[in-house]
Design a protein around this motif. Sequence first.
Motif, PDB file in Angstrom:
ATOM      1  N   PHE A   1       9.099  45.089  30.906  1.00  0.00           N
ATOM      2  CA  PHE A   1       9.423  44.255  32.055  1.00  0.00           C
ATOM      3  C   PHE A   1       8.167  43.820  32.794  1.00  0.00           C
ATOM      4  CE2 PHE A   1      13.891  46.124  32.259  1.00  0.00           C
ATOM      5  CZ  PHE A   1      14.423  45.000  31.712  1.00  0.00           C
TER       6      PHE A   1
ATOM      7  N   THR B   1      16.998  42.096  30.984  1.00  0.00           N
ATOM      8  CA  THR B   1      16.284  41.320  29.975  1.00  0.00           C
ATOM      9  C   THR B   1      16.916  39.956  29.769  1.00  0.00           C
ATOM     10  OG1 THR B   1      15.993  43.419  28.895  1.00  0.00           O
ATOM     11  CG2 THR B   1      15.357  41.491  27.665  1.00  0.00           C
TER      12      THR B   1
ATOM     13  N   ALA C   1      19.306  50.043  23.593  1.00  0.00           N
ATOM     14  CA  ALA C   1      18.918  49.172  24.696  1.00  0.00           C
ATOM     15  C   ALA C   1      17.415  48.942  24.699  1.00  0.00           C
ATOM     16  CB  ALA C   1      19.369  49.784  26.018  1.00  0.00           C
TER      17      ALA C   1
ATOM     18  N   GLY D   1      16.661  46.595  22.031  1.00  0.00           N
ATOM     19  CA  GLY D   1      17.118  45.267  22.413  1.00  0.00           C
ATOM     20  C   GLY D   1      16.163  44.611  23.392  1.00  0.00           C
ATOM     21  N   VAL D   2      15.672  45.398  24.374  1.00  0.00           N
ATOM     22  CA  VAL D   2      14.734  44.831  25.347  1.00  0.00           C
ATOM     23  C   VAL D   2      13.481  44.342  24.634  1.00  0.00           C
ATOM     24  CG1 VAL D   2      13.257  45.394  27.288  1.00  0.00           C
ATOM     25  CG2 VAL D   2      15.593  46.192  27.269  1.00  0.00           C
TER      26      VAL D   2
ATOM     27  N   ALA E   1      19.428  47.778  31.802  1.00  0.00           N
ATOM     28  CA  ALA E   1      18.136  47.341  31.280  1.00  0.00           C
ATOM     29  C   ALA E   1      18.295  46.102  30.418  1.00  0.00           C
ATOM     30  CB  ALA E   1      17.497  48.469  30.474  1.00  0.00           C
ATOM     31  N   LEU E   2      19.306  46.117  29.547  1.00  0.00           N
ATOM     32  CA  LEU E   2      19.509  44.970  28.671  1.00  0.00           C
ATOM     33  C   LEU E   2      19.942  43.743  29.471  1.00  0.00           C
ATOM     34  CD1 LEU E   2      19.191  44.619  25.672  1.00  0.00           C
ATOM     35  CD2 LEU E   2      21.623  44.895  25.431  1.00  0.00           C
ATOM     36  N   ALA E   3      20.754  43.976  30.513  1.00  0.00           N
ATOM     37  CA  ALA E   3      21.204  42.863  31.343  1.00  0.00           C
ATOM     38  C   ALA E   3      20.017  42.192  32.026  1.00  0.00           C
ATOM     39  CB  ALA E   3      22.193  43.360  32.387  1.00  0.00           C
TER      40      ALA E   3
ATOM     41  N   LEU F   1      14.233  41.182  22.577  1.00  0.00           N
ATOM     42  CA  LEU F   1      14.575  39.935  23.256  1.00  0.00           C
ATOM     43  C   LEU F   1      13.459  39.379  24.122  1.00  0.00           C
ATOM     44  CD1 LEU F   1      18.234  40.740  24.283  1.00  0.00           C
ATOM     45  CD2 LEU F   1      17.449  39.384  22.370  1.00  0.00           C
ATOM     46  N   LEU F   2      12.592  40.271  24.642  1.00  0.00           N
ATOM     47  CA  LEU F   2      11.565  39.761  25.540  1.00  0.00           C
ATOM     48  C   LEU F   2      10.387  39.233  24.743  1.00  0.00           C
ATOM     49  CD1 LEU F   2      11.340  42.174  28.555  1.00  0.00           C
ATOM     50  CD2 LEU F   2      12.318  39.909  28.438  1.00  0.00           C
TER      51      LEU F   2
ATOM     52  N   MET G   1      28.469  40.420  27.980  1.00  0.00           N
ATOM     53  CA  MET G   1      27.999  41.641  28.593  1.00  0.00           C
ATOM     54  C   MET G   1      28.742  41.938  29.893  1.00  0.00           C
ATOM     55  SD  MET G   1      24.146  42.403  28.983  1.00  0.00           S
ATOM     56  CE  MET G   1      23.616  44.062  28.904  1.00  0.00           C
TER      57      MET G   1
ATOM     58  N   ILE H   1      10.444  50.521  28.348  1.00  0.00           N
ATOM     59  CA  ILE H   1      11.258  49.468  28.970  1.00  0.00           C
ATOM     60  C   ILE H   1      10.545  48.924  30.207  1.00  0.00           C
ATOM     61  CG2 ILE H   1      13.388  49.027  30.255  1.00  0.00           C
ATOM     62  CD1 ILE H   1      14.839  50.853  28.378  1.00  0.00           C
TER      63      ILE H   1
END
Lengths: 241, 110, 441
Positions: free
Chosen positions: A236, B90, A89, A92-93, B86-88, A96-97, C153, A232
């Motif tokens: 954000f 994003t 995760a 992934g964050v 967390a991924l959601a 993707l960001l 998801m 993370i």
Amino acid sequence: MRKVAAIVIASAFFAILLISFYQIPQSGYSGSEYYYSNPITGSHANESVPSHYISGTKNETGAVNAVTAIVVEYRGFDTLGEVTVLFTAATGVAFLLHKGKGGKKRAEANLILREGSKLVLPFILLAGAYIFIHGHLTPGGGFPGGAVIASGFLLMMLSYPKFFMKEKPVSITESFAGITFAVIGLLGLLFASSFLENFLPLGNAGYLLSAGIIPVIYIAIGFKVGSELSSIADKFKEVQK
Amino acid sequence: MMWPEYVTVAALISIGLYGVMAKKNLMKIFIAISLMETGVNLLLITIGYIPEGTAPIENGNFVKYVDPLPQALVLTAIVIGLSVTALALTLLIRYHSKTGTLEYRRGMKW
Amino acid sequence: MVMHPVLMIAIPLLSAFIMPLIKKAHRYFAFSILLLNTALSILLFAKVYNEGALYETIAGFSPPVGIYLAVDNLSALLAFLINIFATINFLTSRQDFRFSMLYLLGVAGATGIVLTGDIFNMFVFFEITAVASYALVASKKDRKATEGAIKYMILGSVGSVFMLVGIAIIYSQLKSLNLYDIAARISSMDPKMMWLSFSFLLTGIGVEAELFPLNGWVPDAYEGAESNISSFLSFGPSKASIYAIARLLIIFSMSRTYELALYLGIVTLLVGELAAFTQKNTKRMLAYSSIGQMGLILIAFSLMDKTSYAIPAAFFIIVSHASAKSALFLLSDKDGFGDMSSKYAGLAGVLSLIGMPPLAGFWGKWYLLMGVADEKIWAVAAIIIFSAVIEAIYFARYLYKNMEGKESSRNSIPAAVMVSISIVMGILPILYNMAGGVLNA
């Protein structure tokens, strides 16, 4: 219409769940109907799985906290997977960001908040470290400890708008902690007979230096969770517009 | 049978399911999913609880311990839920920057 | 050599952790790890084939106290398929190191689902693959991909909650999480609770396995994602989860659960094929066709308790679908098969999916029809043939459209290699028959 259908389905589901929970026995876990059978040899044991954990934790793993013994030793493979999910995760964050341009200019926090958070940060980090180092003795362990550490950094992010985590040290910490976990697993394969098996002396149960690989793994997990959660949160913060 | 706990579990899971089905705002849908996850975690803990049991930490004098395994499972489930959330978030940030809204389009229904 | 199946999970995880330290060479590194994994899976299959099912305890505690891996012929073969297709598919990636990490983690998770012998461990691996897939689907940074990923998801997370409820109900009755311990003692469970846990688990896994009422995410995610990710989804997570459903069926092994799976499979097959028939968009058409094929695999698995043809049938449909459909997805980033290798891959892939002898798809449908004929359930046979005809029609249309096209995908060579594997696997059944039915173990 949509809402009505949803209410109907949800209440039907509520009823199904209650009916199924009605049958759950609450008489403990040591009854003879729970005695397990070994899938490899086919032999039957005269205890249930949870009673084995309760009675065997001290002798087999050297820990006194049965939950920790299960998380790190008996079902350590789950925990490796769990760490990996969090790692996935976090990756992934970051993947993707988009890198933000520093975000909106926020007002400075006031003096008390700034100085106060500077003052408590070391104590928060210390508390986090205490929690994950003593995972085999007290409630807690790598995950709560890591979360406490990350909360310290989150506090800094909130009180100093310009505070940011340097990406490189964080990702190196994260990687090394993960590598430590996996390598300890592989060393178990090398020095003992199976993956993640304990190969260090168990020591005296109840002391800090005991329980073999449990504290080592929990320290690695603590670092990993702490760095992942803070990265993370940092990601954000960067995209805020 | 421990009624208050199990009714709470069933309520949390079905309220979450209702939210996923009825809400249009994606943020609310993910909050509903978190509710469901909380419900399942409570379910696992309740299954492992035995009346008058204490935390399974050996302290010398014999007492009744609760089942330690569900607690370990819940630890895993919480971390997994956190990762998905967390991924959601994003993806929602991305969605918001592409569409300017958090409502999903009509064509996106299932 | 001492073979440890756990290495096939541990090594990719370890290398994903190492990846941020060696950003520069990430592609070579990830590729060599995938190659190593494929080699390990071949060794593993050779060992399981010669010596029978293989068990490996983890952390030195005998199951069900500890976790263990249980590998039989079918799971070794599936691990091999997932890893070899992952290796070939990885050649087409052109992204940064985080992509390689997510890809490796996704492959490790899918391998874990296939190998593990513990139900909660299976759930954890499901989550690894799922979280990696969500991120991979969203890797194309446009609106469609984001929407597809969000939809995937939402359904995936609800599915994982359902799976966890199912696990909790089983645990409350048996106090065990080991698949084989559960299977041994399941008869002592209350039938009502058995049904409840079965339906919760089936719903949870069914989201990933693209079963009928739960597959709303499939067309959007497949359409939105980059073509190599659609390809990854069709050989990785979906195949691993349909195998998980097969294990579930074996555990519960009531004739009514097999029946339920059969009906679900039929509905999924019909819905998928009919929806594919009406689709204009190539990727959506391929995605719906995947749903149909998953239904076919489920039908095959649901006959497991009745006929010995069921497992070979399911295996060959999986081979044909994993290779041919993945290849077609790889080719789908351009409209048309311009060069020779994409013409070859497209044609052979379509022929295998329709079920032309001697390709793998033919053997799958052949064994399936043999099994159905054994059981004399002619309605199912009629449905399978009917869906094959529909499939042939829309694939003919697809071929006609693409053969004209002058453009060609840059992924054509990996696609051709994938299809060739399906061809080789299609010739092998003759060998298998001589060896006396490997897959029936």
